[in-house]
Design an enzyme around this catalytic site. Structure first.
Site, short mmCIF file in Angstrom:
data_model
loop_
_atom_site.label_atom_id
_atom_site.label_comp_id
_atom_site.label_asym_id
_atom_site.label_seq_id
_atom_site.Cartn_x
_atom_site.Cartn_y
_atom_site.Cartn_z
N CYS A 60 47.69 47.52 6.68
CA CYS A 60 48.34 46.24 6.98
C CYS A 60 49.60 46.64 7.72
O CYS A 60 50.32 47.56 7.28
CB CYS A 60 48.68 45.51 5.69
SG CYS A 60 49.81 44.12 5.93
N CYS A 69 47.94 43.02 13.78
CA CYS A 69 47.66 42.57 12.43
C CYS A 69 46.23 42.97 12.08
O CYS A 69 45.29 42.60 12.81
CB CYS A 69 47.81 41.05 12.39
SG CYS A 69 47.22 40.29 10.88
#
Ligand code: DGL
EC number: 5.1.1.3
Length: 265
Positions: A184, A73
């Site tokens: 992302c 992440c």
């Protein structure tokens, strides 16, 4: 001996990193945690994101012989790495936006960073840009909506193309923008849809392959802990409403069990 690799993310996005690692290490033992109780991380405070990281790694590492942790992440990696490295002894690999390869690929020296609202404003990212892309114009677009659309897509819902287009509208008229960083881990799940909204963009760059080779390199130089479990396991931090459906989807990724983190010691 099989190395045990723990990956975590707020949701499904980290599975794109898992895919890249699994390509080079198909036989490793994988543990994946969804921090779905705190999904999305995009606009959460840095302190919250750091606390979640420590809690998740602590809880899983005290129950399983974790050899390496991959923070799958970007939003978390841009803040949690120093705290995790201070607290845990195993190698911690982060996922950060691929600014350097994007700056190298861009012919027009005009790149875009598509990430969460949190990631685009981190000083970690400002430093990456200064270090590797100071010769480029760098557009930044932070979106929570895109994360939600990607998450829904993996839960089997149809992608709302209208909403997606709306989110990307600030870039639609920028003709010289030729390279976009998918900053992302959820966004590679929407790559085709994003591409169709930004036809001028020639390259979409993510960090998956770079992380896979980093993990491989670290494991080659590591003493692997004995591991008695064969199955790849999924953890979540809150039960899912569509648990049965989700299990069928996760089976496609090679996971057969979904367990709540609170059930561990
Ligand atoms: N997949 C994550 C990232 O790479 C987090 C998305 C979110 O929860 O906002 O940033």
């Amino acid at each position: 001996m099989k190395p045990t690799i723990l990956l975590y993310d707020s949701g499904m996005g980290g599975l794109t990193v898992y895919d890249s690692i699994r390509e080079s290490l198909p036989n490793a033992h994988y543990l994946y945690c969804f921090d779905n109780a705190y999904f999305p991380y995009s606009e959460k405070s840095e302190n919250v994101v750091i606390e979640r990281a420590s809690m998740i790694v602590q809880k899983i590492a005290q129950n399983y012989p974790v050899d390496i942790v991959v923070v799958a992440c970007n939003t978390a990696s841009t803040v949690v790495l120093p705290a995790l490295r201070e607290r845990f002894r195993m190698p911690i690999v982060g996922t950060v936006p691929a600014i350097k390869p994007a700056a190298e690929k861009s012919v027009n020296h005009h790149i875009g960073l598509l990430a969460t609202k949190g990631t685009v404003q981190r000083s970690y990212v400002a430093n990456l840009i200064e270090q590797y892309a100071s010769h480029c114009i760098v557009e930044k677009l932070g979106s929570t909506k895109l994360v939600e659309i990607a998450e829904q897509k993996l839960h089997g819902k149809t992608v709302d193309l209208f909403a997606l287009k709306e989110e990307l509208s600030p870039w639609q008229q920028i003709q010289t923008l030729d390279t976009v960083v998918l900053g992302c881990t959820h966004f590679p799940l929407l790559k085709e849809e994003i591409k169709s909204c930004l036809p001028q963009v020639k390259h979409f760059v993510d960090s998956g392959k770079a992380i896979a080779s980093r993990v491989q390199y670290l494991l080659d130089n590591l003493q692997i802990k004995p591991n008695h479990s064969e199955e790849n396991l999924i953890f979540c931090t809150k039960s899912f409403d569509d648990q049965d459906k989700l299990l069928n989807i996760l089976a496609l990724w090679g996971f057969s069990h979904l367990c709540e983190l609170s059930e561990l010691n």
